[in-house]
Design a protein around this motif. Structure first.
Motif, PDB file in Angstrom:
ATOM      1  N   LEU A   1      -0.388  14.818  -6.222  1.00 16.32           N
ATOM      2  CA  LEU A   1      -0.366  13.911  -4.974  1.00 16.32           C
ATOM      3  C   LEU A   1      -1.767  13.113  -5.357  1.00 16.32           C
ATOM      4  N   SER A   2      -2.527  13.385  -5.934  1.00 20.42           N
ATOM      5  CA  SER A   2      -4.122  12.625  -6.087  1.00 20.42           C
ATOM      6  C   SER A   2      -3.741  11.499  -6.982  1.00 20.42           C
ATOM      7  N   ILE A   3      -2.768  11.866  -8.121  1.00 22.67           N
ATOM      8  CA  ILE A   3      -2.475  10.908  -9.014  1.00 22.67           C
ATOM      9  C   ILE A   3      -1.494   9.896  -8.564  1.00 22.67           C
ATOM     10  N   LEU A   4      -0.533  10.128  -7.557  1.00 22.21           N
ATOM     11  CA  LEU A   4       0.131   9.306  -7.134  1.00 22.21           C
ATOM     12  C   LEU A   4      -0.386   8.489  -6.125  1.00 22.21           C
ATOM     13  N   HIS A   5      -1.559   8.923  -5.271  1.00 20.38           N
ATOM     14  CA  HIS A   5      -2.201   8.073  -4.360  1.00 20.38           C
ATOM     15  C   HIS A   5      -3.081   6.921  -5.188  1.00 20.38           C
ATOM     16  N   TRP A   6      -3.706   7.448  -6.226  1.00 23.07           N
ATOM     17  CA  TRP A   6      -4.409   6.607  -7.077  1.00 23.07           C
ATOM     18  C   TRP A   6      -3.541   5.349  -7.730  1.00 23.07           C
ATOM     19  N   ILE A   7      -2.591   5.600  -8.195  1.00 17.84           N
ATOM     20  CA  ILE A   7      -1.788   4.797  -8.609  1.00 17.84           C
ATOM     21  C   ILE A   7      -1.064   3.883  -7.800  1.00 17.84           C
ATOM     22  N   SER A   8      -0.893   4.059  -6.482  1.00 16.79           N
ATOM     23  CA  SER A   8      -0.515   3.323  -5.420  1.00 16.79           C
ATOM     24  C   SER A   8      -1.477   2.473  -4.980  1.00 16.79           C
ATOM     25  N   TYR A   9      -2.811   2.963  -5.108  1.00 17.85           N
ATOM     26  CA  TYR A   9      -3.937   2.313  -4.639  1.00 17.85           C
ATOM     27  C   TYR A   9      -4.150   1.069  -5.822  1.00 17.85           C
TER      28      TYR A   9
END
Length: 615
Positions: free
Chosen positions: A142-150
């Motif tokens: 989930l953190s990876i996904l948020h980082w990429i969306s960021y």
């Protein structure tokens, strides 16, 4: 990098009001006032253990001196990815981990993230990876996904504010676009993390299914081929669900390969849970690999599994229990039905404390318990829990529950039972005189309940009693005042916590409590309709009558947030009842709080810390 921004939740950030402090400045921490006492590192460690879940306090301790800083990091970084992590902070956390990648790994990652202008990260002083003890793959992804969306949103720091799961709704449309990138980034970073923190003592691995982010990728190649990276593992939680649109055989083979590889280097698990949701329930290949993996463990205490194997594989439970005969204490089954072989196996476990059934499959008529087959065999269990609801009723279920009760005998102290018959009550009366915590859920035999309880309850040394009666749609004519009074009178004086989960009119509840002779300290109301000022007033009157001995009142919902009880009513009630809050699950197993597994590496870390006087 700002430690407060990285590790605090948003609410903690607001309340802590910490000054900005650069992560790397801890090499030369702020000067310590001379009046601060200089304590040995082991004492400081014990002090900070009391704050291990309060990140705002730990961040303040970072600034005292070098010793306090290092020991605070033990707790701050022990489980970096969990449900309390904020989406914005998860981005900072991933950015920190990027600094530990090799140049080759960074190049591979930049190649696939070039369109997002991935910037190179500054080097950092501390090896934070050596502090990691718990790794939650779901929240990491989930953190990876948020980082990429960021990155895709041009590094807009105002894009995130809430928790990982809540903020997932904002980037739902990004998921299909980013899925392959999330997979690659997750594999590169997690592979690095396992290699660099494994030898230092990664102790708890959580692989949990998530239908949006995790999906079938949870069984990735780097998870399968962990090799010696998890040699220090003591807790392994694996919860998975097969989706219809994925290749079932491929996923089964990956799970099997994972367990086959792990059995070569994971030998010291104390806690193992493997729950796989599958429409066919029985997956013999997984069952075989799992049993072989269990047999390699030297000191397994907690085991939670499905019954993956077929009915014909009669030696499975015997193999499991024989391999963990002295160590096994708590057993949880997510799906099972072969009571016969289970009880034969568990009777060989010398130190068994808890037996729990979360799900039961329909009884197979080919599994027959022969007369006297379990004669003179005993179970050492003190706690017996059954699933929330059993949707089928067969004589065999009753027979095996009676067998478990008989085999437990005087050892049994905690019982949560959702399948109740008069024969089971009679068996409890005859064989189990030492029950202190009792939860009963009646789905039938409603007219017999007062008589059954009047025989069962009075002789028991009960401290807590939870009564659930599924009477919302039952014939109301039997539920007279005499019906409830007979139950109330049967409640022994020793009970201090009473849980009420049945439909009863407020005037009848008033009489019920007046007839109850126990001096209650806690009352839990599980029915939603009771969350109003009328039932609150009844409990207040009870508290007044008993000289304010009642200390806690718990509702199904938090009354402060529900809106069904006014603040003025709550404040008036708190003059007589100190705590009014949301009810906890009454039948929650005691061992749900994770075992207190010592962190051997922590002591090694502490021994390397400077304990010289700071000036």
């Amino acid at each position: 990098m700002d430690i407060a921004s990285l590790l605090l939740t948003e609410s903690e950030e607001q309340s802590a009001n910490l000054p900005s402090w650069n992560f790397e400045s801890s090499v030369n921490p702020p000067i310590t006032p001379s009046e601060i006492p200089q304590l040995p590192s082991d004492i400081i460690y014990q002090i900070l253990r009391n704050f291990q879940y309060c990140r705002s306090s730990l961040n303040k301790f970072l600034q005292i001196n070098r010793t306090w800083c290092h020991i605070s990091l033990i707790f701050l970084w022990s489980c970096p990815f969990d449900v309390s992590l904020k989406a914005k902070n998860s981005v900072l956390l991933i950015q920190t981990l990027l600094s530990f990648l090799s140049e080759q790994e960074k190049s591979e990652l930049k190649l696939n993230l070039s369109c997002y202008e991935l910037s190179s990260e500054n080097s950092i002083t501390y090896n934070y990876l050596e502090y990691i003890r718990v790794f939650d793959l779901k929240h990491f992804r989930l953190s990876i996904l948020h980082w990429i969306s960021y990155l895709r949103n041009n590094k807009n720091e105002d894009f995130f504010s809430d928790s990982l799961v809540v903020e997932l709704n904002k980037i739902y449309n990004d998921i299909p676009i980013n899925y392959s990138t999330v997979n690659l980034a997750s594999e590169i970073i997690s592979n690095m993390l396992f290699k660099k923190c494994g030898d230092n003592g990664l102790q708890h691995l959580i692989i949990e299914y998530d239908d949006i982010v995790t999906s079938n990728y949870v069984i990735s190649r780097n998870i399968i081929h962990l090799h010696n990276d998890l040699s220090q593992l003591v807790n392994f939680d694996f919860h998975y669900k097969f989706e219809r649109n994925f290749d079932k055989n491929l996923l089964i083979n990956r799970i099997v390969e994972m367990f086959e590889n792990m059995k070569g280097f994971v030998k010291n698990l104390r806690w193992l849970e493997v729950n796989i949701e599958h429409e066919e329930h029985r997956i013999p290949k997984v069952g075989k690999a799992l049993v072989e993996f269990i047999e390699e463990q030297k000191n397994l205490e907690v085991l939670g599994i499905n019954e993956f194997w077929t009915y014909e594989e009669n030696e499975i439970y015997k193999r499991i229990c024989k391999s963990q005969q002295k160590s096994l204490k708590h057993v949880r089954f997510y799906e099972m039905c072969n009571f016969k072989e289970l009880l034969k196996g568990l009777s060989e476990c010398n130190n068994l404390v808890t037996l729990e059934f979360l799900g039961l499959s329909k009884y197979n008529s080919n599994i027959i318990l022969l007369k006297d087959e379990l004669e003179r065999k005993e179970l050492s269990i003190k706690n017996f829990y059954t699933c929330e609801a059993i949707t089928f009723d067969t004589p065999e279920i009753t027979k095996y529950f009676i067998q478990i009760i008989k085999m437990s005998n005087k050892n049994l102290e905690t019982l949560t039972l959702t399948h109740i018959t008069p024969d089971i009550i009679e068996t409890l009366v005859r064989f189990c005189p030492n029950i202190t915590h009792l939860s009963l859920f009646f789905t039938r035999h409603f007219d017999l309940i007062p008589d059954l309880l009047s025989v069962l309850l009075p002789p028991l040394p009960l401290e807590q009693f939870y009564l659930k009666i599924h009477n919302e749609n039952s014939e109301s004519t039997i539920y007279t005042q005499d019906y409830w009074n007979k139950i109330a009178i049967s409640i022994p004086n020793s009970i201090i916590h009473l849980g009420i989960d049945f439909k009863i009119e407020k005037n009848m509840l008033d009489m019920f409590l007046k007839e109850c002779k126990a001096k209650l300290r806690t009352i839990s109301l599980f029915q939603r309709y009771m969350l109003n000022r009328h039932y609150l007033q009844i409990i207040v009157q009870y508290a007044k009558k008993n000289n304010n001995l009642l200390k806690e009142l718990k509702f199904l919902w938090d009354p402060k947030e529900s809106g069904f009880i006014s603040n003025s009513n709550l404040e008036d009630a708190k003059k007589y009842i100190k705590v009014i809050s949301k009810v906890d699950p009454f039948n929650k197993p005691f061992y749900d709080i994770k075992l207190n597994i010592p962190h051997k590496k922590d002591q090694l870390l502490m021994s390397s810390f400077s304990c010289k006087k700071e000036t």
